[in-house]
Scaffold this active site. Structure first.
Site, mmCIF file in Angstrom:
data_model
loop_
_atom_site.group_PDB
_atom_site.id
_atom_site.type_symbol
_atom_site.label_atom_id
_atom_site.label_comp_id
_atom_site.label_asym_id
_atom_site.label_seq_id
_atom_site.Cartn_x
_atom_site.Cartn_y
_atom_site.Cartn_z
ATOM 1 N N HIS A 6 0.832 -1.206 0.000
ATOM 2 C CA HIS A 6 0.000 0.000 0.000
ATOM 3 C C HIS A 6 0.870 1.263 0.000
ATOM 4 C CE1 HIS A 6 -4.013 -1.898 0.808
ATOM 5 N NE2 HIS A 6 -3.182 -2.909 1.000
ATOM 6 N N ASP A 24 -6.786 5.351 1.584
ATOM 7 C CA ASP A 24 -6.522 3.978 1.157
ATOM 8 C C ASP A 24 -7.834 3.183 1.179
ATOM 9 O OD1 ASP A 24 -3.818 1.953 1.434
ATOM 10 O OD2 ASP A 24 -5.787 1.041 1.725
ATOM 11 N N HIS A 73 4.187 -13.894 -6.985
ATOM 12 C CA HIS A 73 2.917 -14.153 -6.283
ATOM 13 C C HIS A 73 1.787 -13.303 -6.871
ATOM 14 C CE1 HIS A 73 3.999 -10.319 -4.658
ATOM 15 N NE2 HIS A 73 3.157 -10.344 -3.654
ATOM 16 N N SER A 88 3.772 -5.754 -7.909
ATOM 17 C CA SER A 88 4.718 -6.573 -8.679
ATOM 18 C C SER A 88 4.231 -6.729 -10.117
ATOM 19 C CB SER A 88 4.869 -7.953 -8.032
ATOM 20 O OG SER A 88 5.491 -7.808 -6.775
HETATM 21 BR BR1 BUP Z 1 9.866 -8.488 -1.010
HETATM 22 C C1 BUP Z 1 10.207 -6.893 -1.939
HETATM 23 N N1 BUP Z 1 11.758 -5.322 -2.776
HETATM 24 O O1 BUP Z 1 12.538 -7.136 -1.731
HETATM 25 P P1 BUP Z 1 3.071 -6.239 -4.009
HETATM 26 C C2 BUP Z 1 9.181 -6.128 -2.401
HETATM 27 N N2 BUP Z 1 9.448 -4.944 -3.029
HETATM 28 O O2 BUP Z 1 11.036 -3.490 -3.839
HETATM 29 P P2 BUP Z 1 2.782 -7.582 -1.420
HETATM 30 C C3 BUP Z 1 10.748 -4.539 -3.249
HETATM 31 O O3 BUP Z 1 7.283 -4.114 -2.548
HETATM 32 P P3 BUP Z 1 0.053 -6.698 -1.181
HETATM 33 C C4 BUP Z 1 11.559 -6.479 -2.122
HETATM 34 O O4 BUP Z 1 8.544 -4.032 -5.853
HETATM 35 C C5 BUP Z 1 6.383 -3.978 -4.724
HETATM 36 O O5 BUP Z 1 6.397 -2.640 -5.135
HETATM 37 C C6 BUP Z 1 7.791 -4.548 -4.786
HETATM 38 O O6 BUP Z 1 3.928 -5.099 -3.314
HETATM 39 C C7 BUP Z 1 8.356 -4.080 -3.484
HETATM 40 O O7 BUP Z 1 3.000 -7.434 -3.001
HETATM 41 C C8 BUP Z 1 6.054 -4.034 -3.228
HETATM 42 O O8 BUP Z 1 3.759 -6.742 -5.203
HETATM 43 C C9 BUP Z 1 5.250 -5.248 -2.866
HETATM 44 O O9 BUP Z 1 1.714 -5.672 -4.230
HETATM 45 O O10 BUP Z 1 1.657 -6.585 -1.013
HETATM 46 O O11 BUP Z 1 4.021 -7.194 -0.723
HETATM 47 O O12 BUP Z 1 2.331 -8.982 -1.236
HETATM 48 O O13 BUP Z 1 -0.378 -7.958 -0.475
HETATM 49 O O14 BUP Z 1 -0.499 -5.480 -0.488
HETATM 50 O O15 BUP Z 1 -0.207 -6.714 -2.640
#
Ligand code: BUP
Length: 469
Positions: free
Chosen positions: A18, A117, A364, A369
């Protein structure tokens, strides 16, 4: 309010999933036209140390951002004792939801607009309304998931309240099979379900909805949301994605990872041939079970490809003390040394995905991502595990930019995906020209959407125009 730049107050909830898109939204708003005056409400203490480091780096890098701290310690204490064993991020959503009616008001004085949010929508909108501050809701996941969320309360009302969830046909979008519905929603009493339904019902009360999405990737959902097909009475929906990542690297200590390894993974990546590396990460929120981690290790090794793997051993990083050698075995680390880079540290994921050596992302499918892979043109081997991730995986698979085996395990299921199967899918995805070409098409469409005059750029400009009024 006059000619001065609009003052927009942003309120993220918990977790990097978030905070990261809120940071990107803040930067996009700063750079629009004559700019905006931005305040970010920061809930303290943060749940994870990744959030603390990110906030320190953000405010050090951009002193023009105003920081409004919100101390939640007393709310956290009462919420966590009420929900023993619940996910710490959901507990934080709940304590924020309890704090908002009490503490938000003074932070909105002088605001031209407020962006809450999605996890806080139903409690934040009434506070802003009372103060006559226009209230927008930022949905940090896919437009398809936003449509699902907006429709879900109607589905429940027509289905006897949610004791048995089936396949869900989201009007104007498509069918989300029962197996892709976020796990928690099958239990009407779950803390997440209660928040999800309340927030879904509140969407029609907002002055507008922002989504980190773009029409070329989710044509059905964006069109349905913008045409009242999903539910009657939704406010304007601004599809402003994929929001551009923000570079926070030059901020000294704040941006360094805890283990002091700096960006040695980048040094390693620079030595690898073009499109030779499989990047593996399951996001910041969840850890795989130990037996599944070992199968994944075996699969990556057996694939024969180079890999950069971010291993997570606990839900909250502060509690993740396990050593890599204990998790994976010293022999494995020695066998793959040089060919695989395995780390428990935070990496700058967007920088990794933009590196030409990366040819595949085993992901995931957290929405951030997905958007980062889309912007970088990297194909995805989708392995959704929880919450909205199967809905997101379906979005990328429909664009042909992901290979997704739908029966691969989902948190709460006991099946383990074997090393052999993982190796086979990694090899198939790395060899697929179709996937690579589709990912390049998505990348080009993303670039068009966010360029001057593109659909997302125009949506953001329209949002800022409304904030000026
Ligand atoms: Br781990 C990791 N570096 O090592 P998501 C994550 N990230 O930059 P999530 C890094 O955290 P939700 C690391 O690039 C993305 O911007 C990644 O968000 C960054 O998954 C963020 O991809 C992670 O949405 O959160 O963490 O499961 O459940 O809220 O979607």
């Amino acid at each position: 309010r006059g000619e001065a730049p609009p003052h927009i107050v942003l309120l993220p909830s918990a977790g990097m999933g978030h905070l990261v898109p809120f940071t990107r939204l803040a930067m996009a708003l700063l750079s629009m036209g004559h700019g905006c005056d931005i305040s970010i409400i920061t809930a303290l203490p943060t749940v994870s140390s990744a959030e603390s480091r990110h906030l320190a780096a953000l405010f050090a890098s951009f002193p023009c951002l105003r920081r409004l701290d919100l101390n939640l310690a007393s709310f956290d204490a009462s919420t966590s004792s009420e929900f023993p064993g619940a996910d710490p991020f959901y507990i934080r959503y709940e304590s924020l939801r309890r704090a908002v009616p009490v503490l938000l008001g003074p932070l909105l004085i002088n605001a031209s607009a407020f962006v809450a949010d999605i996890a806080l929508a139903s409690v934040a909108i009434p506070v802003a309304k009372e103060l006559r501050v226009p209230c927008y809701v930022f949905f940090t996941a896919s437009a398809t998931m936003l449509a699902f969320k907006a429709y879900f309360p109607t589905y429940l009302d027509s289905n006897g309240g949610g004791n048995s969830i089936g396949d869900i046909e989201v009007p104007g979008v498509y069918l989300i099979p029962r197996s892709s519905v976020p796990q928690a929603l099958h239990d009407p009493d779950n803390i997440f379900t209660r928040q999800f339904v309340a927030n879904g019902r509140a969407l029609t009360e907002a002055d507008g909805l922002l989504a980190n999405a773009f029409d070329a990737m989710e044509p059905e959902a964006v069109a349905a949301l913008q045409s009242a097909a999903v539910v009657a009475g939704l406010p304007p929906v601004f599809a402003v994605g994929p929001l551009v990542p923000v570079d926070l690297r030059d901020t000294g200590e704040a941006a360094k990872d805890e283990q002091g390894s700096g960006n040695s993974y980048m040094a390693w990546l620079y030595k690898q041939p073009v499109r030779s590396v499989v990047y593996v990460s399951f996001g910041s929120r969840k850890a795989l079970a130990m037996n599944q981690i070992r199968e994944l290790a075996g699969g990556l090794e057996a694939s024969g490809y180079r890999f950069l793997w971010i291993v997570k051993g606990a839900v909250v990083d502060r509690e993740d003390g396990a050593e890599l050698s204990d998790m994976l075995g010293e022999e494995f680390l020695l066998r793959v040394d040089g060919r695989g880079f395995v780390t428990k540290s935070w990496v700058e994921q967007d920088e990794v995905l933009r590196h030409p050596a990366v040819g595949l992302f085993v992901s995931h499918c957290g929405w951030n991502s997905v958007t980062e892979a889309a912007r970088s043109g990297v194909p995805v081997l989708a392995w959704p595990r929880f919450a909205d991730q199967r809905v997101n995986a379906r979005v990328v698979a429909r664009c042909s930019a992901a290979l997704w085996t739908e029966r691969w395990s989902w948190e709460g299921e006991e099946t383990v995906v074997t090393a052999e199967e993982i190796a086979e899918k990694v090899k198939a995805a790395m060899a697929s020209v179709t996937l690579t070409q589709a990912a390049a098409r998505v990348r080009d469409a993303a670039a068009r959407a966010t360029a001057d005059g593109g659909t997302s750029h125009r949506s953001l400009a329209e949002f800022v125009r409304r904030c000026r009024v």
